[in-house]
Design a protein around this motif. Sequence first.
Motif, PDB file in Angstrom:
ATOM      1  N   TYR A  83      -0.142  30.533  -0.999  1.00 35.66           N
ATOM      2  CA  TYR A  83      -0.755  29.738   0.065  1.00 35.66           C
ATOM      3  C   TYR A  83      -1.754  28.741  -0.508  1.00 35.66           C
ATOM      4  N   GLN A  84      -2.607  29.193  -1.433  1.00 36.64           N
ATOM      5  CA  GLN A  84      -3.609  28.305  -2.011  1.00 36.64           C
ATOM      6  C   GLN A  84      -2.966  27.132  -2.746  1.00 36.64           C
ATOM      7  N   TRP A  87      -0.673  25.165   0.332  1.00 39.76           N
ATOM      8  CA  TRP A  87      -1.164  25.285   1.702  1.00 39.76           C
ATOM      9  C   TRP A  87      -0.726  24.120   2.592  1.00 39.76           C
ATOM     10  N   TYR A 111       1.881  32.468   9.894  1.00 35.90           N
ATOM     11  CA  TYR A 111       1.503  32.275   8.498  1.00 35.90           C
ATOM     12  C   TYR A 111       2.400  33.063   7.543  1.00 35.90           C
ATOM     13  N   VAL A 115       4.868  31.634   4.538  1.00 32.90           N
ATOM     14  CA  VAL A 115       4.626  31.979   3.140  1.00 32.90           C
ATOM     15  C   VAL A 115       5.829  32.728   2.560  1.00 32.90           C
TER      16      VAL A 115
END
Length: 233
Positions: A83-84, A87, A111, A115
């Motif tokens: 995610y980071q 994102w 979410y 992902v």
Amino acid sequence: MDKEIVELKSYLPEWTSAKRSKKWGVFTAIAQAARLFALKIDLGQWKKRKQMYKTWLFNNKKKKERKDMIKYGRKWMPRMVIYQQNWEEVLKRIEDESRAKPKAPGMFKHYQVAVKRVMAELDEDKLEKVKETAEEWSNNFPPPEVQTQVAQKKGPAYMEHFSKEMWRQCEMRAFVLSAWKNEQGEVLFGLHDDNEALGDGDSFMKMKDWEAIKTVWQEYAQEQFGAGAQDGG
């Protein structure tokens, strides 16, 4: 099952803090995340598995509430790293597929799906690299841009928790000054004064002239970060 439990533990704060009306959506997302670590199971086994997840979450909820909800040492999971690092793509997928906007109430339940799809598109080498990155961030520290995001999201909660624990455990009062860089490289300046809410105390900011302290701290931040400090709230 051990890896599934680790995943459940990582979501316990979200489960604990979720409102009753949002509980089912949050549980569905948590269950889907934990399922990534389960062996291949049929529909009947999956129903039993979900019940096990739900039982575990309920059994650990009160215990978790009694303990500190703040964890200063963070265990980075591969999904967090993905995610980071992706994102913008994850948020775009969620918006395109569900029309949910960032920070909207229903965002969390989409979410995990987004992902998971990004993870599924990675080849073995890239997925292994993600796992190595998660281990590196957990054992050492994440890169500056990730630290910046954590500072913005978690910094105020960390300071509030610190102040309350110092009072609760030591009957010690604290006035916290902070400085950090944002994503644009600007130095932000912040403070935390929770004394008015602790015991029968008064606010330091309201009772004393602290502008001189603020000025000295701002000068220090400029020297340390090499940029002009701005009021971060």
